[in-house]
Enzyme design. Sequence first.
Site, PDB file in Angstrom:
ATOM      1  N   GLU A 163       0.789  -1.220   0.067  1.00 22.99           N
ATOM      2  CA  GLU A 163       0.204   0.144   0.082  1.00 22.99           C
ATOM      3  C   GLU A 163       0.654   1.224   0.024  1.00 22.99           C
ATOM      4  O   GLU A 163       0.410   2.452  -0.451  1.00 22.99           O
ATOM      5  CB  GLU A 163      -0.931  -0.219   1.236  1.00 22.99           C
ATOM      6  CG  GLU A 163      -2.150  -1.062   1.142  1.00 22.99           C
ATOM      7  CD  GLU A 163      -3.082  -0.798   0.081  1.00 22.99           C
ATOM      8  OE1 GLU A 163      -3.377   0.512  -0.289  1.00 22.99           O
ATOM      9  OE2 GLU A 163      -3.538  -1.829  -0.612  1.00 22.99           O
ATOM     10  N   SER A 443     -52.288 -28.716  23.978  1.00 24.71           N
ATOM     11  CA  SER A 443     -52.159 -29.745  25.393  1.00 24.71           C
ATOM     12  C   SER A 443     -50.920 -29.687  26.104  1.00 24.71           C
ATOM     13  O   SER A 443     -50.955 -30.383  27.080  1.00 24.71           O
ATOM     14  CB  SER A 443     -52.324 -31.194  24.752  1.00 24.71           C
ATOM     15  OG  SER A 443     -53.706 -31.238  24.033  1.00 24.71           O
TER      16      SER A 443
END
Length: 771
Positions: A163, A443
């Site tokens: 870079e 249930s």
Amino acid sequence: MLGCLAAVAVAGYMVYLDGAVRAQFEGTRWTLPAKVYASPLEIYTGLDLSRSEITSRLDRQGYRSSSSLSRAGTYRSSGGRLDIHTRPFSFWDGDQAARQIRLGFDNTGVSSLGAIDDKGDIALIRLDPLMIGSIYPKQGEDRILVKLGDVPPMLPAGLITVEDRDFMNHWGVSPKSIMRAAWANMRAGGVVQGGSTITQQLVKNFYLNNQQTLVRKAKEALMAILLDAHYSKPEILEAYLNEVYLGQDGGRAIHGFGLASYFYFQKPLEELQPQEIALLVAMVKGPSYYSPRRHPERAKRRRDLVLDMFHSAGFLEEESWREAKKAGLGVTTRSVRSTSQYPAFIDLVRRQLLGQYKDADLTEEGLRVFTTLDPTVQAATEARVSKGLDQVEAARGIERDSLQASAVVTSVEGGRILALVGGRDAGFAGFNRALDARRPIGSLMKPVVYLTALADPSKYNVITPLDDSALSVKLANGDTWRPQNYSKRTHGNAVPLHYALTHSYNLATSRLALDVGIPNVIETLKSLGYNGDPLSVPSLALGAVDMAPLQVAQVYNTLAAGGYYTPLLAIRDVTTRDGEPLSRYPLKIKRAVDEAPVYLTNWVMQRVARFGTGASMYNTLPDSLNVAGKTGTTDDLRDSWFAGFSANRLAVVWVGRDDNKPAQLTGATGALQVWSRIMADLEPRGIMNVPPEGVVEIPLRMRFDPERGGDSYNSSRDCSRTAQVPFVRGEVPDGLSSCDSDIMQENRYRRRQPPEQREEDDGNWLQKLFG
């Protein structure tokens, strides 16, 4: 005069920029989201995990197989042994150094644990926990801060090489690089090369925006010069390592190499290999364009070019360079839509934290949150929910992908939430059905009714005859409530209590609830941990109360724990970013319901699993495993539920449709099928049935009486078919005596029946079994 004014204006602007640069760089540079960790694996002699199960856990946490244990995060497996070089980690209760350990195994699990380093004996060690996500603002940034001295030297060297080769020499901007880039762009007729230094890139990311204007570029250059003037090159480089953008994870922006290492490779930065470092450096140029998950070939070409630059610069030797170029990308597979590995569980963690911390604390202070999640249990639950729905749809002829599901798995002791799945696609951070899908529980409510009755042993025991005849109840609003059994049949007025629950008879349950009182049933429900306010109506007995799966898990976890209530928790400890303890989440246990009626209720729920509506689970689970549970089905077959537990694990599963249309599934044909496969993966321990002090068990012969329509009990000397029937001490009915044998024939006849026929049987199977 104008020149002087311009000079003053420029000087004033420079002073302003200088203050802005120093204020942010010297203050709190980043807001740090909280980091969330799974429960660590504790290894000790006697641990019931095999070598393959532990290596699978190591692989999931980014450990790699190596013939040498020279670096942390490696292991080797040979000759029945497993050697591990663990990572150092700062836990909530102190630091744990890296260790080299050796595990031996037998057919029950870990048979030995010893040290192969020179740091002393060891009896127990924890693996560093898996980081499972972060808590960050919507559309926020996420990062893990690293120090320059702790990263592999190849990373900063590689960044400078690729870079900004003049980084160590220029003063924030590089005229040479600018001219070189301008010449290359002019020759190409477009932008093919940038001239920004690392310092300029940091300024752009840290202070400015991405607008490509001359004014912004000039401001960037001035600020870069000022930054370089005030701070050292190592300080600037360290800030760049933590700030650079390296990808997107849904709404979360991945910043810095520390987090990127986990995001792409599931391991800390210091363990990266040359090819992995090169890939991250390669992505700086364009994280989206060079995404290794979306564009692997393009990413590999760029990575190999970076490796060539490393080699040419002299810090990657010939042999390592060639090996690195041969290696694959090595990134982990994960959904690009996922904002964390386990979004539903992270959602729960955040909700439980918000009671103690402000939202800003969770998204800015870098807290470390240690949770109860077990990655192995979570992975198994996710897989079973997804695959199980496919199987249910195929088996029942249901439209593909029309069903949804959620699941919760807890540890019975301690109420730790081990896994939580919010939907069919567990990696999708959308609607969390485990927490927010409140549906009628059907249930699943019935055991609460029976527990309420059994809490009055002078009136009810497990063989008390119940009335299962037709029922109509005049309601306060003038309507009439007429419940029916699933089979639309009645079963007389002498159905044993345990048999009515085992086969989920609606009429018997409704009459029982009215007899004990609906307000008393509600009181029992709240004692078990439900924090809602249900309507006091007769239909409550059959599940006319909306709950989310996590709420159901809370109620059933209290039952599974023998009547002891502990709040279900997903969090175990919270520390600062530096490891200082903030909050502990101690185990809170209280006796919620007397143990005797809970024991009787759980005994009946074991019969539900063995002989009743849950019996198809034994098509998947071994016959020797003793578990308890209850199916749940709602009106028009809209919701399918199953809640069940072993001695150490509880799981709740809901299956249905998001649009609330009928799913065409009972509890047995839908949720139970998924639950059974989840439970089979959890290595559950069977329920042992040790009666508490207030309960006695009597071996009773069970024989079908066609005239009474149910079970009858006697003390015949023919004791070849008996069951250990529990009663509250001092409340054993007159005329009952024990037999010498306590053998109970397994109900293989009913297990061969299809689940829908078993859902509510009229009792004829007993005649076939005992007649």
